[in-house]
Design a protein around this motif. Structure first.
Motif, PDB file in Angstrom:
ATOM      1  N   ALA A  81       0.822  -1.211   0.000  1.00 19.55           N
ATOM      2  CA  ALA A  81       0.000   0.000   0.000  1.00 19.55           C
ATOM      3  C   ALA A  81       0.853   1.256   0.000  1.00 19.55           C
ATOM      4  CB  ALA A  81      -0.927   0.002   1.215  1.00 19.55           C
ATOM      5  N   LEU A  82       1.914   1.269   0.784  1.00 17.31           N
ATOM      6  CA  LEU A  82       2.741   2.476   0.848  1.00 17.31           C
ATOM      7  C   LEU A  82       3.384   2.761  -0.512  1.00 17.31           C
ATOM      8  CD1 LEU A  82       4.877   3.593   3.808  1.00 17.31           C
ATOM      9  CD2 LEU A  82       5.820   3.783   1.522  1.00 17.31           C
ATOM     10  N   ALA A  83       3.890   1.723  -1.167  1.00 14.23           N
ATOM     11  CA  ALA A  83       4.445   1.913  -2.508  1.00 14.23           C
ATOM     12  C   ALA A  83       3.373   2.378  -3.479  1.00 14.23           C
ATOM     13  CB  ALA A  83       5.088   0.615  -2.993  1.00 14.23           C
ATOM     14  N   SER A  84       2.155   1.849  -3.336  1.00 15.34           N
ATOM     15  CA  SER A  84       1.060   2.230  -4.227  1.00 15.34           C
ATOM     16  C   SER A  84       0.718   3.705  -4.088  1.00 15.34           C
ATOM     17  CB  SER A  84      -0.174   1.373  -3.930  1.00 15.34           C
ATOM     18  OG  SER A  84      -1.249   1.721  -4.770  1.00 15.34           O
ATOM     19  N   HIS A  85       0.769   4.238  -2.876  1.00 13.57           N
ATOM     20  CA  HIS A  85       0.514   5.676  -2.683  1.00 13.57           C
ATOM     21  C   HIS A  85       1.574   6.522  -3.378  1.00 13.57           C
ATOM     22  CE1 HIS A  85      -3.001   5.834  -0.088  1.00 13.57           C
ATOM     23  NE2 HIS A  85      -2.531   4.817   0.597  1.00 13.57           N
ATOM     24  N   GLY A  86       2.752   5.934  -3.603  1.00 16.27           N
ATOM     25  CA  GLY A  86       3.781   6.634  -4.353  1.00 16.27           C
ATOM     26  C   GLY A  86       3.736   6.347  -5.842  1.00 16.27           C
ATOM     27  N   GLY A  87       2.633   5.724  -6.302  1.00 18.22           N
ATOM     28  CA  GLY A  87       2.479   5.437  -7.720  1.00 18.22           C
ATOM     29  C   GLY A  87       3.267   4.245  -8.199  1.00 18.22           C
ATOM     30  N   LEU A  88       3.690   3.356  -7.282  1.00 11.40           N
ATOM     31  CA  LEU A  88       4.524   2.212  -7.629  1.00 11.40           C
ATOM     32  C   LEU A  88       3.811   0.915  -7.260  1.00 11.40           C
ATOM     33  CD1 LEU A  88       7.818   3.628  -6.114  1.00 11.40           C
ATOM     34  CD2 LEU A  88       7.233   3.582  -8.544  1.00 11.40           C
ATOM     35  N   PHE A  89       3.975  -0.100  -8.089  1.00 10.74           N
ATOM     36  CA  PHE A  89       3.395  -1.410  -7.815  1.00 10.74           C
ATOM     37  C   PHE A  89       4.524  -2.330  -7.365  1.00 10.74           C
ATOM     38  CE2 PHE A  89       0.994  -5.291  -9.666  1.00 10.74           C
ATOM     39  CZ  PHE A  89       0.598  -5.645  -8.385  1.00 10.74           C
ATOM     40  N   TYR A 141      15.930   2.474  -7.189  1.00 13.71           N
ATOM     41  CA  TYR A 141      16.998   3.219  -7.858  1.00 13.71           C
ATOM     42  C   TYR A 141      17.002   2.934  -9.359  1.00 13.71           C
ATOM     43  CZ  TYR A 141      21.688   4.239  -9.546  1.00 13.71           C
ATOM     44  OH  TYR A 141      22.744   4.691 -10.288  1.00 13.71           O
ATOM     45  N   LEU A 142      16.820   1.666  -9.738  1.00 11.99           N
ATOM     46  CA  LEU A 142      16.849   1.311 -11.157  1.00 11.99           C
ATOM     47  C   LEU A 142      15.723   1.984 -11.932  1.00 11.99           C
ATOM     48  CD1 LEU A 142      17.711  -2.500 -10.922  1.00 11.99           C
ATOM     49  CD2 LEU A 142      19.223  -0.626 -11.634  1.00 11.99           C
ATOM     50  N   LEU A 238       4.675  12.325  -0.899  1.00 16.91           N
ATOM     51  CA  LEU A 238       4.619  10.993  -1.512  1.00 16.91           C
ATOM     52  C   LEU A 238       3.285  10.776  -2.212  1.00 16.91           C
ATOM     53  CD1 LEU A 238       6.030   8.246  -1.862  1.00 16.91           C
ATOM     54  CD2 LEU A 238       4.910   7.510   0.253  1.00 16.91           C
ATOM     55  N   ARG A 239       2.175  11.141  -1.553  1.00 14.18           N
ATOM     56  CA  ARG A 239       0.862  10.948  -2.170  1.00 14.18           C
ATOM     57  C   ARG A 239       0.666  11.886  -3.360  1.00 14.18           C
ATOM     58  NH1 ARG A 239      -3.246  12.375   0.769  1.00 14.18           N
ATOM     59  NH2 ARG A 239      -2.103  13.398   2.459  1.00 14.18           N
ATOM     60  N   ALA A 240       1.212  13.088  -3.271  1.00 16.99           N
ATOM     61  CA  ALA A 240       1.132  14.009  -4.404  1.00 16.99           C
ATOM     62  C   ALA A 240       1.876  13.452  -5.603  1.00 16.99           C
ATOM     63  CB  ALA A 240       1.700  15.370  -4.013  1.00 16.99           C
ATOM     64  N   PHE A 241       3.046  12.897  -5.350  1.00 18.98           N
ATOM     65  CA  PHE A 241       3.822  12.284  -6.434  1.00 18.98           C
ATOM     66  C   PHE A 241       3.085  11.079  -7.015  1.00 18.98           C
ATOM     67  CE2 PHE A 241       6.886   8.880  -7.478  1.00 18.98           C
ATOM     68  CZ  PHE A 241       7.418   9.435  -8.638  1.00 18.98           C
ATOM     69  N   GLY A 242       2.460  10.278  -6.157  1.00 18.95           N
ATOM     70  CA  GLY A 242       1.721   9.121  -6.649  1.00 18.95           C
ATOM     71  C   GLY A 242       0.488   9.497  -7.431  1.00 18.95           C
ATOM     72  N   SER A 243      -0.129  10.620  -7.094  1.00 17.18           N
ATOM     73  CA  SER A 243      -1.323  11.067  -7.819  1.00 17.18           C
ATOM     74  C   SER A 243      -0.980  11.640  -9.186  1.00 17.18           C
ATOM     75  CB  SER A 243      -2.077  12.117  -6.989  1.00 17.18           C
ATOM     76  OG  SER A 243      -2.512  11.565  -5.764  1.00 17.18           O
ATOM     77  N   ALA A 251       5.700  21.231  -8.787  1.00 19.35           N
ATOM     78  CA  ALA A 251       5.616  21.872  -7.469  1.00 19.35           C
ATOM     79  C   ALA A 251       6.927  21.793  -6.698  1.00 19.35           C
ATOM     80  CB  ALA A 251       4.503  21.228  -6.653  1.00 19.35           C
ATOM     81  N   GLY A 252       7.955  21.211  -7.313  1.00 13.98           N
ATOM     82  CA  GLY A 252       9.258  21.176  -6.672  1.00 13.98           C
ATOM     83  C   GLY A 252       9.581  19.888  -5.953  1.00 13.98           C
ATOM     84  N   ILE A 253       8.766  18.848  -6.124  1.00 20.28           N
ATOM     85  CA  ILE A 253       9.008  17.554  -5.487  1.00 20.28           C
ATOM     86  C   ILE A 253       9.888  16.719  -6.412  1.00 20.28           C
ATOM     87  CG2 ILE A 253       7.929  15.443  -4.626  1.00 20.28           C
ATOM     88  CD1 ILE A 253       5.450  17.094  -3.980  1.00 20.28           C
ATOM     89  N   ASN A 254      10.997  16.224  -5.900  1.00 18.15           N
ATOM     90  CA  ASN A 254      11.941  15.450  -6.700  1.00 18.15           C
ATOM     91  C   ASN A 254      11.389  14.050  -6.944  1.00 18.15           C
ATOM     92  OD1 ASN A 254      14.187  13.814  -7.569  1.00 18.15           O
ATOM     93  ND2 ASN A 254      15.551  15.434  -6.838  1.00 18.15           N
ATOM     94  N   PRO A 255      11.070  13.665  -8.181  1.00 20.22           N
ATOM     95  CA  PRO A 255      10.454  12.357  -8.439  1.00 20.22           C
ATOM     96  C   PRO A 255      11.397  11.198  -8.140  1.00 20.22           C
ATOM     97  CG  PRO A 255      11.002  13.461 -10.508  1.00 20.22           C
ATOM     98  CD  PRO A 255      11.210  14.460  -9.421  1.00 20.22           C
ATOM     99  N   ARG A 256      12.687  11.376  -8.388  1.00 15.66           N
ATOM    100  CA  ARG A 256      13.633  10.287  -8.123  1.00 15.66           C
ATOM    101  C   ARG A 256      13.702   9.983  -6.631  1.00 15.66           C
ATOM    102  NH1 ARG A 256      18.794  11.801 -12.052  1.00 15.66           N
ATOM    103  NH2 ARG A 256      17.836  11.092 -14.029  1.00 15.66           N
ATOM    104  N   HIS A 257      13.758  11.035  -5.823  1.00 13.19           N
ATOM    105  CA  HIS A 257      13.830  10.844  -4.376  1.00 13.19           C
ATOM    106  C   HIS A 257      12.561  10.167  -3.850  1.00 13.19           C
ATOM    107  CE1 HIS A 257      16.966  14.329  -3.907  1.00 13.19           C
ATOM    108  NE2 HIS A 257      17.445  13.278  -4.538  1.00 13.19           N
ATOM    109  N   GLN A 258      11.408  10.543  -4.389  1.00 12.67           N
ATOM    110  CA  GLN A 258      10.153   9.951  -3.936  1.00 12.67           C
ATOM    111  C   GLN A 258      10.062   8.480  -4.316  1.00 12.67           C
ATOM    112  OE1 GLN A 258       8.011  11.504  -1.873  1.00 12.67           O
ATOM    113  NE2 GLN A 258       9.554  13.123  -1.936  1.00 12.67           N
ATOM    114  N   THR A 259      10.529   8.126  -5.501  1.00  8.66           N
ATOM    115  CA  THR A 259      10.538   6.722  -5.919  1.00  8.66           C
ATOM    116  C   THR A 259      11.420   5.888  -5.001  1.00  8.66           C
ATOM    117  OG1 THR A 259      10.140   7.317  -8.234  1.00  8.66           O
ATOM    118  CG2 THR A 259      11.096   5.150  -7.809  1.00  8.66           C
TER     119      THR A 259
END
Length: 384
Positions: A81-89, A141-142, A238-243, A251-259
């Motif tokens: 679930a936590l990964a899913s909120h970040g847009g990751l499966f 990271y990959l 994290l949820r903003a990035f996943g949405s 908005a200034g959120i680093n996508p690599r760091h969030q992933t």
């Protein structure tokens, strides 16, 4: 009534209905379908359901085993679930749990005979979370820096984790004079107390079972995930990035760091499974101690709508199916364990793949009831 269910636009469903009502409706449909299948194979659906519930909740020992299974499913469900909120499966919770257990086992073999329990338990938890986080961070990271899809890499990392654990147990950690592929037993300080032992110290009688203090740890993890996702700035990012990754980046959120952060935290949660299975029950490192809990966590997260409360409830459901299903397979003649797996599959099918089929009618029904209640309240106010 027909026009009501065929109306085009689907109104938004209230959050409580999405978290509580929809899982109950899906569960009822799944049990109805399962009852039909059970009847087709010549079994009595009522008897099977009664035996299942009796096995899962009909005794203190049954409840203990149900909660024991529930514990591992909470960890892996929260991980997915936590990964899913970040847009990751994250489909690699099975491997991350295995590596987390490996970290717990290695630390226990190294220090359990020299450290007291009050130092050993926190260190075991840190080891499990750290190993699981590092194993999950590599696919993160990959994807973030190399463009590899996290679904593919986490699947492959499941196989790699299994191979690594097998190699270490067979060639490095296996007890020489034993036939079983397992490590030497840990020292006493690495064993988590059972719930029956804790309650006995408080003067409460409880039957012995594998249920241990990691169940309390699992509930604490659910609360921590809720606070992280909905009560912290990091969770909001994290949820903003996943949405919407593009909007979050604007908005200034680093996508690599969030992933990377989402995968590492997800792996840390999955790595806590070893606290239940390795430190809480087996007191040694085994080959297949995860037992599919990582894959079950995917279904738990789907049914729980990726919300910690829903995940705890869905984990309890699957814990009851595992414990009650074993009782059904033992007590009901002609009913095999495979039929219990079929019931689990129907629940996943209805709650996951087919959830949107009934979501529209349920949303319109809830909306109609809300409007009717509001209209009735308004009339009562006018007449009053």
């Amino acid at each position: 009534m027909i026009s009501f269910f065929k109306s085009g636009a689907t109104p938004p469903m209230p959050r409580w209905a999405e978290l509580v009502l929809m899982p109950l409706v899906n569960l009822a449909i799944a049990f109805a379908l399962a009852g039909g299948v059970v009847a087709l194979v010549g079994q009595a659906p009522g008897l099977v359901l009664e035996t299942l519930l009796q096995g899962a909740f009909g005794s203190l020992r049954g409840v203990s085993y149900t909660l024991y299974y529930t514990t591992s499913f909470i960890f892996t469900g929260l991980a997915v679930a936590l990964a899913s909120h970040g847009g990751l499966f994250n489909i690699g919770a099975e491997g991350q749990a295995s590596i987390g257990g490996l970290g717990i086992g290695l630390l226990a073999l190294w220090l359990s005979n020299s450290l007291p329990w009050y130092l050993m338990w926190p260190l075991l938890l840190i080891a499990g979370m750290s190993f699981g986080a590092l194993w999950a961070a590599v696919p993160g990271y990959l994807q973030a820096w190399r463009g590899s899809h996290v679904v593919i890499t986490t699947i492959m990392f499941n196989f790699m984790a299994s191979a690594l654990l097998s190699y270490l147990l067979v060639h490095q950690l296996k007890v020489n004079d034993g036939m079983a592929v397992e490590s030497a037993p840990f020292g006493a300080s690495a064993h988590l107390s059972g719930i029956h032992q804790v309650l006995a110290s408080l003067g409460v009688e409880w039957p012995s079972s594998p249920l241990n203090l990691s169940f309390v740890l699992a509930l604490g993890a659910a609360v921590a995930v809720y606070l992280l996702l909905w009560r912290s700035r990091a969770g909001f990012r994290l949820r903003a990035f996943g949405s919407s990754a593009s909007a979050a980046e604007y908005a200034g959120i680093n996508p690599r760091h969030q992933t990377l952060l989402a995968m590492a935290c997800s792996g840390a949660l999955a790595g806590m499974v070893g606290m239940n299975e390795i430190a809480g029950v087996n007191d040694k490192l085994l080959l297949d101690f995860v037992g599919g809990a990582g894959f079950t966590g995917i279904a738990v997260a789907v049914i729980g709508r990726n919300h910690p409360f829903g995940i705890v409830m869905a984990s309890l459901l699957f814990g009851a199916l595992f414990q009650g299903g074993a009782e059904v397979a033992f007590e009901v003649q002609g009913f095999t364990r495979d039929m219990v797996v079929m019931l689990q599959g129907l629940i996943v099918l209805v709650s996951g793949a087919m959830s949107h089929v009934v979501a529209g009618p349920v949303a319109r029904l809830v909306h109609a009831c809300s409007r009717r209640e509001a209209s009735f309240t308004e009339k009562e106010t006018q007449h009053g």
